[in-house]
Design a protein around this motif. Structure first.
Motif, PDB file in Angstrom:
ATOM      1  N   THR A 554       0.831  -1.206   0.000  1.00 50.59           N
ATOM      2  CA  THR A 554       0.000   0.000   0.000  1.00 50.59           C
ATOM      3  C   THR A 554       0.861   1.249   0.000  1.00 50.59           C
ATOM      4  O   THR A 554       2.037   1.226   0.370  1.00 50.59           O
ATOM      5  CB  THR A 554      -0.924   0.030   1.231  1.00 50.59           C
ATOM      6  N   VAL A 560      -4.833  -3.125   5.474  1.00 52.37           N
ATOM      7  CA  VAL A 560      -6.047  -2.731   4.752  1.00 52.37           C
ATOM      8  C   VAL A 560      -7.113  -3.826   4.799  1.00 52.37           C
ATOM      9  O   VAL A 560      -7.750  -4.115   3.789  1.00 52.37           O
ATOM     10  CB  VAL A 560      -5.715  -2.391   3.283  1.00 52.37           C
ATOM     11  N   ASP A 632      -7.849   0.392  11.133  1.00 54.82           N
ATOM     12  CA  ASP A 632      -8.243  -0.840  10.446  1.00 54.82           C
ATOM     13  C   ASP A 632      -8.901  -1.766  11.460  1.00 54.82           C
ATOM     14  O   ASP A 632      -8.235  -2.582  12.101  1.00 54.82           O
ATOM     15  CB  ASP A 632      -7.003  -1.482   9.813  1.00 54.82           C
TER      16      ASP A 632
END
Length: 817
Positions: A554, A560, A632
């Motif tokens: 990322t 994620v 997250d």
């Protein structure tokens, strides 16, 4: 003043007499009352009940004897039992190992070391098993009793009594009262259905049985209906729609058979080609059984019809009363070991179960007395009920749906997902005093080294044995599904923890002697496959942190959820599991006084494992690289294995890691389903009972349906067992020892304010102990300890600890000051 006292063994002499009187009463009632009146409508505390029939599968009530399972719908015009048999799976005996996998191992490791995670994961897809999907647990069929439209019912009631494991339906049509009782008998390997009426000659129905597989049904006599069938491939298998993940196979699969014996009292039974009609009966008993051709993972050549005939022969001379008595006696020998009371009033039992769930979860308060504690008692004991009903010695282990599944393409194949779900199913087995029910899982672990050794050789050129994130009835051990899920070599190692925990609770050295070679083989694999990282520590590679994508690919380098790349080297959970595996092997070898040289190797390897890390946000890092995203809120918290079920992270030995784990748990957020059930135990280990209670009531229970199954986006049973384990963890913890190796029993370590008064009897503790507790106004008032083989124990309550010698018997103990 807290009292410590000895206690009698589980069943005292007076209790034994009472039990005999109870069983004799059941027998008398069942034989003397032919035209039974509807049962008492007064609710019992340990009873699920509804005021209407099940409208869908998730509202039906589950029964089971470990091998046979059924969902009872309780209809008025039609009764429906959806049927399962625990060995009925798709496919045939098969080895999933991929002979081309090893040639890609070096490349994948090199790419991971270079930080080329996406490229590594793409290459790792070539390391999957063949086929890349395993097989699925199958439904057997459906049994129907069609009564026709015989009027509008009143006083309808549908129940599941957790104290007797009997499901019942009662209602009135006009002035006639009807009752049905259904139970799954373990001693007689049958499901028994009893129909009664308080008016003679009023029972009429048509019996049929079908299957979603290739089958035929015939009535060999007016009192018997038999179904035979075969599981065959379908065009959908191998395409793997979302969440199905079922591999293709060729040729016919497993054979199966089912049989119903019809025993009317007065009236008559009439045989048709594939149905039986019963007319004008006073009462009817139906005895159902089923079997498959499965012998073991390599052999499906048994004769299911012969197996059925053996069961039928054993039940032929038994009356309904005797079948019921044998069932209840067998079940209560297990269920009655534990009693729990968490305060509140019994009046809530008069509210239908689905309404109770809605009322509890609608209440956002967490203050003292604000929620129905009785629902927690019910959920706790329901988990024990499902364990007894779904897992008995000699049966298959509980899969993702226990033994209850109605789909040919169930979510995730309804298989054994061993990156947490299968393990969670059995977290409550030992502490909830159902050690015998642990046997199917322990036996499966002992069966995995043979295929797992082949996987180790073919995929890694290594000794020992390995299993990845899934297995099935064919005991597949190769990586499957996809590299982002399947290239995780820790499934077998995690399962070995159950072998060790069973020993800690039972102190059974014969079990340990049989289990040690399994544990040793798992450790040998990692001694051959661990690599050194740039810091000189031993790590796994390739691997992943189950079902969570890291930030290696990322832009900002933060995790994620499931949207990115998962493959990595040395995730935290791997190192934690290996610390346990190596330590357990060392300790087991010492207990057995064997393998001194191997112990030395393990001590050295364990000291070289990558330590856990604390990241930039104060969190326990999930990966070697500090990828954790504080925003997250992912359901999986795999790196917290070290807190629970392991004990590596604890306030005494690792206070900084404990704070980091707490930070991680807070950042990940609360959730329901099985992740929420895990969080109940995690917060209990932290010592925050109010937070554990909040997760249970605000997140876990809201996903429970009418029948208390956990139904999020799909049905999985692990949340039920996880909830039972979490409640036990709030009341008793026994995962630590003192410097001399003596067990520490921590009493009420995470008692929430919402349960100020209560008691629990019969919880098991590591070290061979059994514990009863009572408390009032949040203060411990009474404790009874029983030794099941342990001797020295440290009893801890709040900041006080006292060392006591119990010995092998039961005797009076002195209290804490």
């Amino acid at each position: 003043m807290m009292k410590f006292a000895s206690h009698e063994p589980f069943r005292t002499a007076s209790q034994s007499v009472a039990w005999q009187v109870y069983c004799y009463g059941v027998l008398l009632l069942s034989t003397a009352v032919v035209h039974a009146a509807p049962p008492d409508t007064k609710s019992k505390p340990l009873q699920l009940w509804c005021s209407q029939p099940a409208g869908q599968w998730s509202e039906a009530l589950p029964i089971g004897n470990g091998r046979l399972g059924a969902m009872v719908f309780g209809g008025v015009d039609q009764e429906h039992l959806q049927l399962n048999e625990d060995t009925l799976w798709s496919g045939v005996p098969h080895c999933y190992d991929n002979p081309d996998a090893y040639q890609h191992l070096g490349t994948v490791r090199k790419l991971l070391a270079e930080g080329k995670y996406e490229e590594a994961e793409a290459n790792a897809q070539k390391m999957l098993g063949v086929p890349k999907y395993q097989q699925a647990y199958m439904p057997l069929g459906d049994l129907f009793l069609d009564f026709g439209d015989h009027g509008t019912p009143r006083d309808y009631r549908r129940t599941l009594d957790l104290e007797t494991a009997v499901s019942a339906v009662s209602y009135r049509i006009g002035n006639v009262g009807f009752t049905r009782k259904v139970f799954a008998s373990h001693p007689d390997q049958s499901i028994v259905i009893r129909l009664e009426c308080d008016t003679p000659g009023q029972i009429h129905f048509e019996l049929s049985i079908t299957s979603p597989h290739r089958f035929q049904t015939r009535a060999p006599s007016k009192e018997a209906l038999r179904l035979t069938g075969t599981v065959v491939p379908t065009t959908e298998q191998g395409k793997s729609p979302s969440r199905r993940l079922i591999g293709p196979w060729e040729g016919d699969g497993m054979k199966f058979a089912a049989h119903v014996r019809v025993l009317p009292e007065n009236g008559e039974a009439i045989a048709h080609h594939d149905k039986i009609s019963v007319r004008n009966a006073d009462a009817v008993t139906l005895i159902y059984t089923a079997a498959t051709s499965y012998i073991d993972a390599n052999n499906i050549d048994a004769d299911p019809a012969k197996r059925i005939d053996n069961v039928l022969q054993n039940t032929r001379d038994k009356s309904y009363a005797e079948l019921l008595q044998r069932h209840v006696h067998d079940y209560r020998e297990l269920f009655d070991r534990v009693a729990i009371h968490l305060g509140g009033t019994e009046s809530n039992a008069d509210i239908p179960t689905d309404q109770r769930i809605r009322r509890v979860t609608a209440d956002r308060r967490v203050t003292k007395g604000s929620r129905d504690p009785k629902i927690a008692e019910l959920v706790f004991q329901y988990g024990r009920y499902l364990m007894i009903s779904g897992s008995r010695p000699g049966t298959q282990p509980l899969n993702l749906q226990g033994i209850w599944n109605n789909e040919r393409h169930p979510p995730w194949g309804s298989k054994y997902t061993i990156n947490i779900n299968t393990e969670m199913n059995y977290w409550c087995a030992e502490v909830a005093n159902l050690s015998e029910c642990h046997e199917p899982l322990l036996r499966m672990v002992s069966e995995l080294p043979t295929p797992g050794a082949n996987t180790a050789r073919v995929h890694y050129r290594a000794n020992g044995w390995v299993a990845h994130h899934n297995t099935d009835i064919w005991r597949g051990t190769a990586p499957v599904d996809g590299a982002q899920w399947g290239i995780w070599p820790m499934g077998g190692a995690w399962l070995c923890e159950h072998l060790w925990q069973h020993y800690l609770y039972t102190l059974d050295e014969s079990h340990l002697a049989k289990s040690y070679p399994v544990m040793k083989g798992a450790a040998e694999f990692f001694l051959d496959t661990l690599i050194e990282n740039e810091d000189g520590f031993l790590i796994t590679s390739p691997s992943l942190s189950p079902e969570h994508s890291h930030g290696g690919g990322t832009k900002d380098g933060l995790s994620v959820g499931r949207a990115g790349t998962s493959l990595c080297a040395g995730p935290t959970i791997d190192q934690q599991i290996l610390r346990d595996l190596f330590a357990n092997c060392i300790d087991a070898a010492e207990v057995l006084d064997i393998d001194e040289d191997f112990r030395t190797r393990l001590v050295q390897a364990r000291s070289g494992l990558q330590p856990m890390k604390i990241g930039r946000h104060g969190q326990l890092q999930e990966w070697l690289v500090d990828w954790d995203n504080p925003n997250d809120q992912h359901s999986h918290v795999s790196h917290l294995y070290g807190l629970f079920p392991s004990s590596q992270i604890n306030p005494r030995d690792t206070p900084e890691l404990l704070e980091a784990a707490k930070t991680s748990l807070t950042q990940r957020g609360d959730t329901g389903g099985w992740p929420g059930a895990w969080r109940v135990s995690l917060w209990a280990r932290i010592g925050d009972g109010d937070h554990a209670h909040n997760v249970l009531y605000r997140h876990v229970l809201p996903r429970f349906t009418t029948n208390l199954f956990s139904q999020g986006s799909v049905y999985q049973i692990d949340a039920n067992f996880g909830a039972t384990a979490g409640i036990a963890e709030m009341l008793l913890q026994s995962h630590l020892t003192d410097s001399d190796g003596n067990r520490i029993l921590h009493l009420l370590p995470a008692l929430p304010a919402a349960w100020p008064d209560g008691s629990v009897r019969g919880l098991r503790a590591r070290g061979g102990f059994e514990v009863d507790l009572a408390w009032e106004d949040g203060e411990l008032t009474d404790v009874h300890l029983r030794s099941r083989g342990g001797e020295i124990v440290n009893v801890r309550y709040r900041d006080r600890t006292e060392t006591m010698k119990i010995g092998a018997g039961d005797r009076r103990l002195d209290g804490l000051p």
